[in-house]
Design a protein around this motif. Sequence first.
Motif, PDB file in Angstrom:
ATOM      1  N   LEU A 106      32.929  43.461  36.988  1.00  0.00           N
ATOM      2  CA  LEU A 106      33.361  42.148  37.478  1.00  0.00           C
ATOM      3  C   LEU A 106      34.669  41.721  36.830  1.00  0.00           C
ATOM      4  CD1 LEU A 106      32.724  39.666  39.172  1.00  0.00           C
ATOM      5  CD2 LEU A 106      31.380  38.766  37.255  1.00  0.00           C
ATOM      6  N   LYS A 107      34.828  41.977  35.548  1.00  0.00           N
ATOM      7  CA  LYS A 107      36.085  41.647  34.872  1.00  0.00           C
ATOM      8  C   LYS A 107      37.249  42.474  35.430  1.00  0.00           C
ATOM      9  CE  LYS A 107      38.262  41.366  30.329  1.00  0.00           C
ATOM     10  NZ  LYS A 107      38.106  41.616  28.870  1.00  0.00           N
TER      11      LYS A 107
ATOM     12  N   LYS B 140      37.503  43.602  38.488  1.00  0.00           N
ATOM     13  CA  LYS B 140      37.841  43.029  39.791  1.00  0.00           C
ATOM     14  C   LYS B 140      38.708  41.783  39.631  1.00  0.00           C
ATOM     15  CE  LYS B 140      33.528  44.702  41.870  1.00  0.00           C
ATOM     16  NZ  LYS B 140      32.228  44.303  42.491  1.00  0.00           N
ATOM     17  N   LYS B 141      38.412  40.984  38.627  1.00  0.00           N
ATOM     18  CA  LYS B 141      39.225  39.791  38.384  1.00  0.00           C
ATOM     19  C   LYS B 141      40.626  40.167  37.927  1.00  0.00           C
ATOM     20  CE  LYS B 141      35.180  36.989  37.176  1.00  0.00           C
ATOM     21  NZ  LYS B 141      34.490  36.218  36.095  1.00  0.00           N
TER      22      LYS B 141
ATOM     23  N   GLY C 182      42.859  41.343  40.994  1.00  0.00           N
ATOM     24  CA  GLY C 182      43.384  40.268  41.825  1.00  0.00           C
ATOM     25  C   GLY C 182      43.444  40.659  43.296  1.00  0.00           C
TER      26      GLY C 182
ATOM     27  N   PHE D 171      36.036  36.688  30.742  1.00  0.00           N
ATOM     28  CA  PHE D 171      36.417  35.830  31.881  1.00  0.00           C
ATOM     29  C   PHE D 171      35.180  35.279  32.595  1.00  0.00           C
ATOM     30  CE2 PHE D 171      40.428  38.656  32.401  1.00  0.00           C
ATOM     31  CZ  PHE D 171      40.960  38.117  31.238  1.00  0.00           C
TER      32      PHE D 171
ATOM     33  N   ILE E 253      35.831  32.129  34.820  1.00  0.00           N
ATOM     34  CA  ILE E 253      36.758  32.281  35.949  1.00  0.00           C
ATOM     35  C   ILE E 253      36.009  32.966  37.083  1.00  0.00           C
ATOM     36  CG2 ILE E 253      38.923  33.305  36.747  1.00  0.00           C
ATOM     37  CD1 ILE E 253      39.921  33.197  33.888  1.00  0.00           C
ATOM     38  N   PRO E 254      35.929  32.343  38.258  1.00  0.00           N
ATOM     39  CA  PRO E 254      35.220  32.988  39.368  1.00  0.00           C
ATOM     40  C   PRO E 254      36.087  34.078  40.013  1.00  0.00           C
ATOM     41  CG  PRO E 254      36.096  30.886  40.084  1.00  0.00           C
ATOM     42  CD  PRO E 254      36.407  30.993  38.614  1.00  0.00           C
ATOM     43  N   LEU E 255      35.449  34.939  40.751  1.00  0.00           N
ATOM     44  CA  LEU E 255      36.160  36.001  41.455  1.00  0.00           C
ATOM     45  C   LEU E 255      36.867  35.409  42.684  1.00  0.00           C
ATOM     46  CD1 LEU E 255      36.821  39.007  41.767  1.00  0.00           C
ATOM     47  CD2 LEU E 255      34.700  39.261  43.065  1.00  0.00           C
ATOM     48  N   ASP E 256      38.155  35.495  42.699  1.00  0.00           N
ATOM     49  CA  ASP E 256      38.961  34.913  43.781  1.00  0.00           C
ATOM     50  C   ASP E 256      39.093  35.940  44.914  1.00  0.00           C
ATOM     51  OD1 ASP E 256      40.555  33.377  45.331  1.00  0.00           O
ATOM     52  OD2 ASP E 256      42.306  33.400  44.007  1.00  0.00           O
TER      53      ASP E 256
END
Length: 371
Positions: free
Chosen positions: A223-224, A226-227, A230, A275, A278-281
């Motif tokens: 998940l990190k 993927k963040k 971007g 992170f 911070i949500p996944l944008d």
Amino acid sequence: MIVMATGVKSMRLCLRAFRHVPAPRRVGTRIYVARRSFSSTPMQWHPAAKKDDADELEVDEEEDEIDTAEMERSLQAALRDPDIDLQASTRTQEQILGSASAILSKAQRPPRIHLSKTFWHEEEDDPDLVTDERDEDEFDEDDIMSLAHGKLEEFREYREYARIAAWEMPLLSKLARPFEPPTAQEPLRFRYTSYMGEFHPAENKVVVEFSPRDLPLDEAQQLKLKKLLGPRYNPETEVAKISCDQFEHQAQNKRYLGDLVESLIAQAKDPSDMFDDIPLDMRHHTFKVKPKFPREWRMSEERRKFLEDTRQKSLLLDQTKEEAGALINGKEKIDQFFSAPKPQNNVPDYIRTRPVKPLSKGRHQQLSRRV
């Protein structure tokens, strides 16, 4: 007086050296006359120059020439005279210099060519002809043009590739290897672009694709990652794509992408900051809704039985109507409509019109009263 003598002495040496220079030869331009292949009249020539005119031209040329020996003798006589005038010697020196410069310029002048007398104007420069070649051979009509040579070179290239495809390409089958799918130790997929030997600015571009699931990372680290990726991460296909074309060669761009992926994995494994706040944008990606066949419309055994019962009921109903004579046969109705005779339209016979005569005044009044 010593300075003047030195200058006159140097002038004398110059004149003596110049006296032995041969006079330039006067060569007339060669005039090309076209042959008249198909002509019934004899060729006419210009009349020859008269003898008097030729003598006048020779006299004028002799007057223009300057005798250097006489000039040298006068200069030596001026040097021997002790009572020489300074101004007179200066004027003599200027005259000698002027005449010598005129003779030198005339000797160095290239022969004049009358372009109007040449047939093809070969000596004239063509400003529209742009070429980088110097001293190239003249075209004597014994060869094909440059455009034809270029076309021949193009066909030679085609034939060369045809020979390669016919004789050399089949030999590559010996080097063929069976396809082996990438293993778990090869999660990166590199893509290159080739333009078959031609130069293109996008030829050095390299693209790498990978999925975070194939990397040795746990759920939080994926998940990190993927963040960190971007907009380069596609949430629909779960594949990340990164490209590079800032270097000159493909190997350099591939090495840069490999180092970049390694740094991303190292940052994803860093437990100091995961992170979590911070949500996944995913606003960069637009999900496309693909229409699917409804599940309720799929054919099943119950649906087949229901349709079969419905068809049987409709057949029984038609059979009962046919027995009662209430069933209308559509085919017979259509055949009856098209086989019926066409109605004949009775066209009235028009009465022949008679010529109308003007009525008299009394008759016209009687008709108006009746009306």
